[in-house]
Design an enzyme around this catalytic site. Structure first.
Site, short mmCIF file in Angstrom:
data_model
loop_
_atom_site.label_atom_id
_atom_site.label_comp_id
_atom_site.label_asym_id
_atom_site.label_seq_id
_atom_site.Cartn_x
_atom_site.Cartn_y
_atom_site.Cartn_z
N SER A 37 0.72 -1.31 0.09
CA SER A 37 0.08 0.07 -0.01
C SER A 37 0.98 1.21 -0.01
CB SER A 37 -1.07 -0.16 1.15
OG SER A 37 -0.69 -0.98 2.23
N HIS A 90 -2.61 -2.70 -6.11
CA HIS A 90 -2.97 -2.09 -4.70
C HIS A 90 -4.65 -2.40 -4.46
CE1 HIS A 90 -3.44 0.79 -1.56
NE2 HIS A 90 -3.32 -0.11 -0.90
N GLU A 119 -5.58 0.22 -7.48
CA GLU A 119 -4.52 1.27 -7.97
C GLU A 119 -3.58 0.34 -8.69
OE1 GLU A 119 -4.23 4.97 -5.16
OE2 GLU A 119 -3.65 3.07 -4.00
N ASN A 161 -3.71 6.49 -0.49
CA ASN A 161 -3.16 6.60 1.08
C ASN A 161 -2.00 7.77 1.24
OD1 ASN A 161 -4.53 4.46 1.76
ND2 ASN A 161 -3.03 3.08 1.80
#
Ligand code: CAA
Length: 705
Positions: A416, A437, A449, A487
């Site tokens: 991540s 991801h 992602e 993130n």
């Protein structure tokens, strides 16, 4: 059989005394101005053609009609208007039969409802999904549907926006029959011939009588209105849909149509409509990364997953659900058994809920294989690594994968935030390595992602997008940085929230403000759900490299030191007595926060919900601008899709970039400059934001670039 000159996108063809009108407007036969005109002209011409006794409407290609042309919304309307076309069809003196297949949606279903008879292929999907675009069915759908199938079913289909099967449509009476023929045109002609033999004439839906039991209809409308409060979560169009249904019950058909029109125009003008239409096209645009245009995906038959933890098991389930075969590798038998149990657990829960039968589970598990040796992955086309989030651990896994994977296999990491270039460097084939991801729970969350590292080859990227398509995920291309798109931005607005918490807002205020904006949950509810221990471990790992100029709020650490990790430990920011799913505020947490403020020498001040959201969103938009400027995200719309599909950003606000454009970038920049004196290091306006404001542009202009 006689050929007539085609009316542009509507082809006319005679089959004896039946006129077949075929809407042919790829890709989905949307009702653009050309199609509307073609239909209106053809229906009109058929009235005076004595050789025509019945008219069949059908669609070319995979669908009947997918609805109004969404690209025309917001532009100046071109005649004829869709409601007029529908009325002309219904007024035909010769029976009109709609022969339905594929998508029969929105305006497409409204056309079908204006026909006098409806026959559908078994695979047809019928729906009024306008609510998903912030609209209501605006071409008589709110008036004809309740008259045809009753208020309860009509409200169900209009408020849910779901696509019903032909079988369900038949049960409701939305269609008259399901075709035995495999092809809509032939089915329509056969049905028309049968109707002509029976002497059946026009049967306008406006005269249908399903609202005759007025008490039942009113009860259904009242029930729908009562549910709006809890279900609509800030949406504008659902209550207008219920108003339109009320008009269907109270008013004669033509005035009901006028009421519908007025309500439709209100929806059309609403910012929610613009945001939802933006979201619709953005989600389709993100699937078209540059690599998908120029490179071919590699084969995807056999898949591998390394790691049987929560993520690995969720990814395996997503793959099994898509009909693919999966080999899961774990370090030893015990861990492998736990991994398999996690996969089975997901299916057992679905079986218990009645959403999957035992045969369905068995069929999926038959495609699952477990192994404790990497060699079991030697013929896999694509392998996703989902092991512990640590660079050395992942590098070791990739060195193993490099040893055993066949040439051309795509090697993906589910990290991540770790550096995918460094992970790729652990192999001799960095062109085959990329990040995939997934978000937890990986079998449910839509976002994927696709992280493209420096040396990832275009066809490996195209393979990632192909996997997303098979798994029915929403793919977004991201570049390499700490946290990628989602993130990385999350870390910054979460920090903004923590700063407000230390400065005087309670976590409960912040969560309430964020929910008030339209999120399903606030950040501290999310933290409690996810478990505080994971973030704590990350913070400890990063402590040494933390920027000393950044204020570090220690409140979360104080809770973790007590073992308060959230729901799973019964308390976190909230209390969860007896395994409760919804938390209640905890006075002890407030006391800890107070103590932290004292330790940091901060005199708490009040925050309104409005100020909380201004800060939360300014932090989000500013970091998003940095992510864009660095090319981590290709376009603003990619960021919007990340936040809509993975982070709970309210869809009717279109995503943070669309929202920022609505508010005005100058206003966001002014907010950041207003906040900056209190914490100049945190509130540094992005160079891109400044540039856009100075040149009078918005984020949308970068989507078009
Ligand atoms: N108008 C314009 N373009 C549309 C469209 C529409 N109604 N529906 C789909 N498209 C376009 C998509 O943007 C896409 O274009 P690109 O290839 O350029 O990206 C293309 O058609 C194919 O669409 P999908 O990729 O979504 O294809 P799919 O096969 O996966 O799905 C579908 C097909 C189920 C029809 C899906 O596209 C869909 O759900 N479309 C929207 C349906 C809808 O909401 N209709 C209601 C419209 S509002 C209305 O009708 C108002 C009214 O009452 C007057």
């Amino acid at each position: 059989m006689a050929e007539h000159a085609p009316h542009g996108t509507v082809a006319s063809q005679r089959h004896d005394d039946i006129l077949v009108l075929t809407i042919d407007h790829p890709p989905v036969n949307a009702l653009s101005a050309d199609v509307r005109r073609g239909l209106a002209d053809a229906i009109c011409a058929a009235q005076s053609d004595s050789g025509v006794r019945a008219i069949v409407l059908t669609g070319a290609g995979r669908n009947f009609i997918a609805g109004a042309d969404i690209r025309e919304f917001g532009k100046s309307p071109q005649p004829p208007a869709l409601p007029d076309v529908c009325n002309a069809i219904e007024a035909s003196a010769k029976p009109v039969i709609a022969a339905l297949h594929g998508a029969v949606l929105g305006g497409g279903l409204e056309i079908a409802l204006s026909a006098h008879y409806r026959i559908a292929l078994a695979g047809a999907r019928l729906g009024l999904p306008e609510v998903n675009l912030g609209l209501l069915p605006g071409a008589g759908g709110t008036q004809r549907t309740p008259r045809l199938i009753g208020a309860a079913a009509a409200l169900d289909i209009m408020l849910s926006g779901r696509h019903a099967s032909a079988k369900e449509a038949l049960e409701w009476g939305l269609v008259d029959r399901i075709a035995a023929e495999p092809e809509a045109r032939a089915a329509g002609i056969a049905y028309a011939q049968e109707l002509l033999r029976q002497g059946a004439g026009p049967r306008p839906t406006r005269d249908a009588t399903a609202l005759q039991d007025r008490a039942a209809a009113q009860a259904a409308i009242d029930a729908a209105r009562a549910q709006l409060q809890s279900r609509q979560r800030g949406l504008f169009s659902p209550s207008r849909i219920v108003d339109a249904a009320q008009a269907a019950l109270d008013q004669p058909f033509d005035s009901g149509l006028q009421t519908e029109r007025a309500l439709f125009l209100q929806c059309l003008d609403s910012p929610q409509r613009a945001a939802l239409v933006h979201a619709f096209f953005a989600e389709r645009e993100t699937a078209k990364a540059p690599e998908t245009r120029h490179a071919q995906p590699r084969p995807l038959l056999r898949l591998g997953v390394v790691g049987g933890g929560t993520m690995g098991a969720g990814i395996a389930v997503a793959m099994l659900d898509a009909g693919l075969s999966v080999v899961m590798v774990e370090q030893h038998e015990e861990a492998l058994a736990r991994g398999r149990a996690r996969v089975e657990q997901v299916y057992d829960l679905l079986v218990a809920k009645g959403r999957l039968d035992a045969a369905g589970k068995a069929e999926r598990m038959a495609r699952y294989t477990g192994a404790t040796q990497y060699d079991a992955l030697s013929d896999a086309d694509l392998i996703v690594e989902a092991v512990f989030e640590d660079l050395d651990v992942k590098a070791a896994v990739f060195a193993e994968l490099d040893r055993i994977a066949k040439p051309g296999a795509v090697l993906a990491t589910n990290t991540s935030y770790l550096d995918v270039d460094r992970i790729a460097a652990a192999t001799s084939r960095p062109a085959d390595v990329l990040g995939l991801h997934f978000f937890s729970p990986a079998n449910i969350m839509k976002l994927l992602e696709i992280v493209v590292a420096g040396r990832t080859s275009p066809d490996a990227v195209a393979t990632g997008f192909e996997l997303a398509r098979r798994l029915r995920k929403t793919p977004v291309r991201a570049g390499v940085c700490d946290g990628f798109i989602g993130n990385r931005i999350l870390a910054v607005y979460r920090q903004a929230a923590d700063l407000m918490m230390e400065d005087g807002a309670s976590p409960y205020d912040i969560d309430a403000a964020v929910r008030g904006f339209g999120y399903p949950m606030g950040p501290y509810q999310v933290a409690d759900l996810a478990g505080g221990d994971i973030g704590w471990a990350t913070r400890k790992r990063r402590a040494a490299t933390r920027d000393p100029r950044l204020r570090y709020v220690q409140i979360a650490d104080r809770l973790c030191e007590r073992g308060w990790f959230g729901q799973k430990t019964g308390r976190g920011y909230y209390l969860y007595p007896d395994g409760a799913r919804t938390g209640t505020p905890d006075p002890e947490v407030l006391a800890i926060i107070d103590a932290e403020r004292q330790r940091a020498g901060i005199a708490p001040r009040p925050f309104s919900h409005e100020e909380i959201m201004r800060r939360y969103l300014a932090a989000m938009v500013n970091e998003a601008a940095n992510v864009l400027r660095e090319g981590i995200a290709l376009r603003p719309l990619d960021i919007d899709v990340v936040f809509l599909s993975g982070y709970g950003f309210p869809r009717y606000r279109g995503g943070p970039m669309h929202y920022a454009d609505q508010v005005g970038l100058a206003r966001i920049l002014a907010d950041i400059r207003e906040f900056a004196p209190q914490d100049p290091h945190f509130w540094q306006p992005s160079a891109l934001l400044i540039e856009l404001v100075e040149s009078g542009r918005d984020f949308a202009s970068l989507n078009r670039a």
